[in-house]
Design a protein around this motif. Sequence first.
Motif, mmCIF file in Angstrom:
data_model
loop_
_atom_site.group_PDB
_atom_site.id
_atom_site.type_symbol
_atom_site.label_atom_id
_atom_site.label_comp_id
_atom_site.label_asym_id
_atom_site.label_seq_id
_atom_site.Cartn_x
_atom_site.Cartn_y
_atom_site.Cartn_z
ATOM 1 N N GLU A 249 39.847 41.418 34.082
ATOM 2 C CA GLU A 249 40.620 40.863 35.205
ATOM 3 C C GLU A 249 39.998 41.447 36.464
ATOM 4 O OE1 GLU A 249 42.680 38.590 34.222
ATOM 5 O OE2 GLU A 249 42.497 39.222 32.125
ATOM 6 N N TYR A 250 39.411 40.580 37.267
ATOM 7 C CA TYR A 250 38.709 41.030 38.463
ATOM 8 C C TYR A 250 39.539 40.654 39.685
ATOM 9 C CZ TYR A 250 34.702 42.726 40.970
ATOM 10 O OH TYR A 250 33.880 43.489 41.760
ATOM 11 N N PHE A 251 39.998 41.668 40.413
ATOM 12 C CA PHE A 251 40.920 41.453 41.537
ATOM 13 C C PHE A 251 40.125 41.388 42.841
ATOM 14 C CE2 PHE A 251 43.199 43.719 38.180
ATOM 15 C CZ PHE A 251 44.275 42.864 37.974
ATOM 16 N N VAL A 252 40.309 40.283 43.563
ATOM 17 C CA VAL A 252 39.525 40.089 44.786
ATOM 18 C C VAL A 252 40.429 39.701 45.961
ATOM 19 C CG1 VAL A 252 37.510 39.306 43.487
ATOM 20 C CG2 VAL A 252 39.084 37.611 44.393
ATOM 21 N N ASP A 253 39.915 39.991 47.148
ATOM 22 C CA ASP A 253 40.535 39.470 48.365
ATOM 23 C C ASP A 253 39.903 38.096 48.581
ATOM 24 O OD1 ASP A 253 41.021 38.705 50.990
ATOM 25 O OD2 ASP A 253 41.079 40.776 51.708
ATOM 26 N N PRO A 254 40.699 37.016 48.484
ATOM 27 C CA PRO A 254 40.093 35.680 48.513
ATOM 28 C C PRO A 254 39.416 35.362 49.838
ATOM 29 C CG PRO A 254 42.487 35.524 48.631
ATOM 30 C CD PRO A 254 42.158 36.970 48.359
#
Length: 611
Positions: A249-254
């Motif tokens: 699960e890769y969490f990014v600031d869109p």
Amino acid sequence: MSEQQQNTASTDAETAATAETDAEIEAAAADEQTSEKLVELAKRRGYFFQSSGAYGGVGGFYTFGPQGAALKGNVEDAWRDRFAVAEGNMEIDAPTIMPEPVFEASGHLDGFDDMLVECPECSESHRADHVVEDNTEYEDAESLPIPEVEEVIAEYELVCPSCGAGLAGQAVETFNLMFATNIGPGDSQPGYLRPETAQGIFVEFPRLKEYARNQLPFGVTQIGRAYRNEISPRRSIIRTREFTQAELEYFVDPEEDEPDLEAVADVEVTLYPASEQNADDGAEIETTIGEAVDKGIIGDEWVAYFLGVAKPWYDAVGVDMDRFRFRQHLSGERAHYAADCWDAESEIDGNWIEMAGFAYRSDYDLSKHAEYSEDRFTVFRQYDEPKTVERATVDPDMSYLGPEFGGDAQAVVSELESLAGRDRDAFESDSIEIELEGEHHEIPVEKTGFAVEEQTEAGEHIVPHVVEPSFGVDRLVYTVLHHAYAEDEVDGEERTYLALDPEVAPTFVGVFPLQNDDELEATADEIVANLRDVGLSVTYDDSGNIGRRYRRQDEVGTPFCVTVDYETLENEETTVTVRERDTTDQTRLPVSELPEIMADLRAGELEFDEL
Ligand code: GAP
């Protein structure tokens, strides 16, 4: 295809490849036989077999034997090296049982369903969409609404795959795939075996973000068991009720984060986009990741990045790249959370099977857990420069609200705060209306303490978006074995061997004393110990003639065999015969150099034909 579609279906498609020419039909038939032979070999040689055989076995549960467990472990290690270590992500290990509220929030409780049709004669249950797909031209029946599936069953007069009785007129129902249990005695705390490892990561986000020092982007991986009570598990370990997933699960600031697309731009890929699947003369496209992004074939750059990372990795663990592609989900096929999704597919028996899904899950999961739990699923995004913004606030007169609303006064304050945030114009009249548990109340604006103030803010709290590469380990193991399966003739005898990549082969080297002889055996023992000392997986075999021992290791997929013969003892420099599995070529090597050479072969730093 993602296996988590809400409302209609949850499992993947095994998209039948259209075998149009005679050659393709023949190839598909040969492949079918390969699967049969492979499953037999897997049982005989200790790769995998149905569990609880002593009690008659139970569908959808498989045990990996000694070779299978080692192969699976090697695949998992290779995945960990690439997707956790090399990418700088964190790995966690969460429980497999989670309480009910987790799955209320995730959406699995309400809609993690498959379509079930029961035979009126033998009472066997079947996946209705599979019955349709296997016997009609429909390729994606799981995206059809239930009444339509019932109509297709009736129209084509489809029958029970087990007993042949007609299924027309039988109700198609939804069936939730989660295994339910009770946590502790009694039934006051229901729980479920997780249907995906992902939820174990999402629910821990508030703590995990601290470990990442609140800095996006960051990734969390998990390799572990997932459970789905499949209606009709089939094709050995391809569709089981308990299986292993390797998920990132890769969490990014869109708005702020971008992947390192350059690193994967030149990776060549075979893509089968939704547009091509929908077109009459649609076909797979040969391209590169960079070109696919430039042309908008892959819409999301993060998904493109992980496809670019995954392709060479699949190649390295032994998936045949001529039988590999990425297929985009059709719109009806996408899971509830997925804005876009591509599957990694391998061809087996003339069918394409899904090995992994690469989904853009947006902020769906974290927002849901924020809504259903009491924790904070946001990270703080710091502005480059502090910003001055206007904020509408309320400071209600409690001497008015208290007597007026009693115990509900605090709820009224929350309502007023929320209203000020979303509709400040509402405070321009003399009174405002709020709703509390279905009842409407008028409150004079002068009692709300409404004001618009200027505030300086350093940043804001945002809900990260999630990009998810989700790998099924069992299907990958099956693919690797299937693609490695080979037959040829050696010295006039038919031979079966598994051309497994040395990186994943369960046993790396077999050591044989040529005959039962104390001196030969003592040297062989020493060689085994020295090879194990450098971390290699070694088997010792002294039973049967040498040809039979080679065949045994060929079938297991052991890349190299070392034979200790009389020349070993006679020569001044002790040497042994080393044989390579696929070519059966042999060479003599000094025993003193064997550990180093073998370790280099295992690491891919040396090729056998260079020796
Ligand atoms: N977290 C996303 C997710 O679980 P999925 O497409 O439902 O997505 C991911 O599952 C992978 O898990 C699939 O690509 C497949 O390889 C594997 N998988 C799913 N159901 C399976 C089953 N019943 N038996 C074996 N593997 C399965």
